[in-house]
Design a protein around this motif. Structure first.
Motif, PDB file in Angstrom:
ATOM      1  N   SER A  74      40.977  26.403  36.564  1.00  0.00           N
ATOM      2  CA  SER A  74      41.901  27.498  36.257  1.00  0.00           C
ATOM      3  C   SER A  74      41.726  28.042  34.850  1.00  0.00           C
ATOM      4  N   THR A  75      41.224  27.224  33.946  1.00  0.00           N
ATOM      5  CA  THR A  75      41.160  27.636  32.539  1.00  0.00           C
ATOM      6  C   THR A  75      39.745  27.752  31.992  1.00  0.00           C
ATOM      7  N   ALA A  76      38.747  27.322  32.757  1.00  0.00           N
ATOM      8  CA  ALA A  76      37.361  27.342  32.258  1.00  0.00           C
ATOM      9  C   ALA A  76      36.410  27.605  33.416  1.00  0.00           C
ATOM     10  N   GLN A  77      36.130  28.869  33.660  1.00  0.00           N
ATOM     11  CA  GLN A  77      35.275  29.216  34.785  1.00  0.00           C
ATOM     12  C   GLN A  77      33.800  28.953  34.481  1.00  0.00           C
ATOM     13  N   GLY A  78      33.034  28.837  35.542  1.00  0.00           N
ATOM     14  CA  GLY A  78      31.595  28.698  35.403  1.00  0.00           C
ATOM     15  C   GLY A  78      30.902  30.040  35.519  1.00  0.00           C
ATOM     16  N   GLY A  90      39.142  31.222  30.883  1.00  0.00           N
ATOM     17  CA  GLY A  90      40.053  31.662  31.937  1.00  0.00           C
ATOM     18  C   GLY A  90      39.563  31.268  33.299  1.00  0.00           C
ATOM     19  N   PRO A  91      40.139  31.868  34.339  1.00  0.00           N
ATOM     20  CA  PRO A  91      40.931  33.093  34.366  1.00  0.00           C
ATOM     21  C   PRO A  91      42.359  32.972  33.832  1.00  0.00           C
ATOM     22  N   PHE A  92      42.838  31.729  33.595  1.00  0.00           N
ATOM     23  CA  PHE A  92      44.165  31.545  33.024  1.00  0.00           C
ATOM     24  C   PHE A  92      44.046  30.953  31.633  1.00  0.00           C
ATOM     25  N   ARG A 131      48.864  31.544  32.295  1.00  0.00           N
ATOM     26  CA  ARG A 131      49.004  32.999  32.316  1.00  0.00           C
ATOM     27  C   ARG A 131      47.638  33.635  32.434  1.00  0.00           C
ATOM     28  N   PRO A 132      47.528  34.746  33.185  1.00  0.00           N
ATOM     29  CA  PRO A 132      46.228  35.420  33.288  1.00  0.00           C
ATOM     30  C   PRO A 132      45.649  35.713  31.917  1.00  0.00           C
ATOM     31  N   HIS A 162      41.048  25.639  46.581  1.00  0.00           N
ATOM     32  CA  HIS A 162      41.915  26.808  46.618  1.00  0.00           C
ATOM     33  C   HIS A 162      42.233  27.269  45.197  1.00  0.00           C
ATOM     34  N   PRO A 163      41.410  28.201  44.664  1.00  0.00           N
ATOM     35  CA  PRO A 163      41.627  28.679  43.289  1.00  0.00           C
ATOM     36  C   PRO A 163      43.010  29.302  43.145  1.00  0.00           C
ATOM     37  N   LEU A 164      43.623  29.076  42.006  1.00  0.00           N
ATOM     38  CA  LEU A 164      44.968  29.589  41.770  1.00  0.00           C
ATOM     39  C   LEU A 164      44.992  31.099  41.594  1.00  0.00           C
TER      40      LEU A 164
END
Length: 486
Positions: free
Chosen positions: A57-61, A174-176, A188-189, A476-478
């Motif tokens: 949720s906080t660190a995308q690849g 992100g994305p959060f 938060r986005p 299931h991504p948030l």
């Protein structure tokens, strides 16, 4: 120790509460089954489920999973695969670290090299060893060069363990973004510099997510009491808890998860010294009764591979699979009797490693009965203790027969491991497919793994989360819980 079932009046009251849903204009509240939802470095060891959700949720690849288990852009806005699957070239989109610093290719290269370093303990390390080199071609372009072709590698890049991180702070893009001092965590986005016009837009509080990691029992009660919208990460361990409290069937979602649920044979002493005896245990299990004790729709399996996948042949079928159950059991009893006659002083003990949980108790009640029926003495040991059989319950991160072979083969002899490694080192995809087929056949003949079913993965989902979708990755991504404009 199980708690007694709820009194009828209390259960009905909770059921009535569960039928109502929270309004659409409030933040989504999520419980991830596991420990505390916190940021942890995947290079330091395996993450539990709640920490994987937090990391995703906080660190995308470079890429991410979408709601259906497919691949969507992450930090990479687009990519190409060239050189017969030996080279992946990613073009990065505009993105920023939490302090406002732009993300560039050097950051991506540094993060990925740290994760796949031979000293790293990342959980998917055996499957990223094919990466030969990660190169910064320009400030916006990264090339990942492979030793051998792997056209299916994107699903590995989408795993949370391959998120792009700025260490040592473990900052992500992100994305959060997390709000400090919040309990549960407030997500938060994140700020997106690629937005049209470059103007800051105040986030809608309804787009926020409150995330907590907690035990399954507490997560279920919180959902029924309408304190949350979503419970993620349910497994066979906690499935029996759902029968103790009435939940509307529309809220219970089961993924068509692909992976392994069965027993690795981790001792080759005593009765387990020969393939015939190991196969006797495999044929003695009443898989249909076992899976039906959890869920009638949970289908048993008798092969290691669930389908052909990237193998050159259909899944190898054990010889005993053509026999009816009673014939299998008779054969198993005869093999135990013959072995005992030849080794009258040898113990008949079979140690089964399972983590204590309601689901494990139910599983144990079935397999212990079957082992005793064939003349053996089952003993339940903790999952980290020495054992003869050890449960494997894992969702496949990508669709390759090699993942199944490596994951199932916990104590295989050297010749069998060499066959599995030959599949890894195959110079072409055709050679790889044939070597996977050969290794599947060899492992099945060796009876090194006892298949039971595909993994059981479930969620509790509020009706307002209309974008939630079941998928084979059970992930299931948030960011994919609510429909656009909802």
């Amino acid at each position: 120790m199980f708690r007694p079932a709820l009194p009828l009046a209390a259960a009905l009251a909770l059921f009535a509460a569960g039928c109502e849903q929270r309004p659409d204009d409030v933040a989504v509240v999520v419980s991830a089954i596991g420990g505390e939802a916190k940021l942890a470095d995947p290079a330091r060891g395996e993450l539990d489920f709640a920490s994987r959700v937090m990391l995703d949720s906080t660190a995308q690849g470079l890429v991410r999973f979408d709601g259906s288990g497919g691949i969507e852009p992450g930090l990479a806005e687009r990519w190409i695969v060239i050189d017969g699957g030996r080279s992946y070239i990613f073009r990065l989109r505009e993105a920023e670290w939490p302090d406002g610093t732009p993300v560039d290719a050097a950051d991506v290269v540094q993060s990925l090299k740290r994760t796949i370093d031979p000293k790293s303990r990342v959980a998917i390390a055996p499957f990223v060893a094919v990466i030969d080199e990660i190169v910064e071609m320009t400030p916006r372009i990264v090339e990942v060069r492979l030793k051998r072709p792997r056209p299916d590698l994107l699903k590995l890049f989408a795993q949370p363990e391959l998120a792009i991180l700025r260490r040592p702070a473990l900052a992500g893009t992100g994305p959060f973004r997390t709000e400090r001092g919040q309990a549960p965590l407030l997500l938060r986005p994140g700020f997106d510099p690629s937005r049209v016009g470059g103007e800051t837009v105040e986030p809608d509080p309804a787009d926020d997510v409150h995330l907590r990691g907690e035990r399954a029992a507490r997560a279920i009660v919180r959902f029924v009491e309408r304190e949350s919208d979503l419970v993620l990460g349910g497994t066979y361990r906690d499935w029996p808890l759902l029968a103790r409290i009435e939940i509307a069937p529309a809220n219970i979602k089961v993924d068509p998860a692909a992976g392994l649920f069965g027993f690795a044979i981790v001792s080759r002493e005593g009765f387990l010294a020969t393939p015939e005896n190991r196969a006797a245990i495999a044929m003695a299990f009443d898989r249909a009764a076992l899976t039906a004790a959890f869920r009638p729709e949970w289908q048993p399996v008798e092969t290691l591979l669930p389908a052909r996948l990237d193998s050159a042949a259909d899944p190898a079928v054990p010889e005993w699979a053509v026999l009816p159950l009673e014939s299998r059991r008779l054969t198993a009893r005869n093999r135990v009797a013959a072995w005992h006659a030849a080794n009258p002083d040898a113990p008949r003990t079979i140690r089964v490693a399972l983590a204590r949980s309601p689901g494990a108790t139910l599983l144990w009640s079935r397999i212990a009965r079957d082992l005793m029926d064939m003349g053996l003495r089952p003993v339940w040991v903790q999952e980290d203790e020495d054992a003869d059989l050890r449960l494997i319950d894992a969702v496949a991160p990508y669709d390759s027969g090699r993942w199944y072979l490596v994951t199932a083969c916990r104590l295989c002899p050297e010749p069998l491991m060499e066959q599995i490694e030959a599949a890894r080192d195959a110079p072409t995809l055709t050679d790889r497919a044939q070597r996977i087929a050969d290794a599947d056949m060899a492992l099945t003949a060796d009876a090194a793994y006892i298949p039971i079913a595909q993994p059981l993965r479930w969620s509790l989902v509020a009706l307002r989360l209309r974008a939630w979708q079941p998928n084979a990755r059970a992930w299931h991504p948030l960011t994919h819980l609510r429909e656009a404009g909802q």
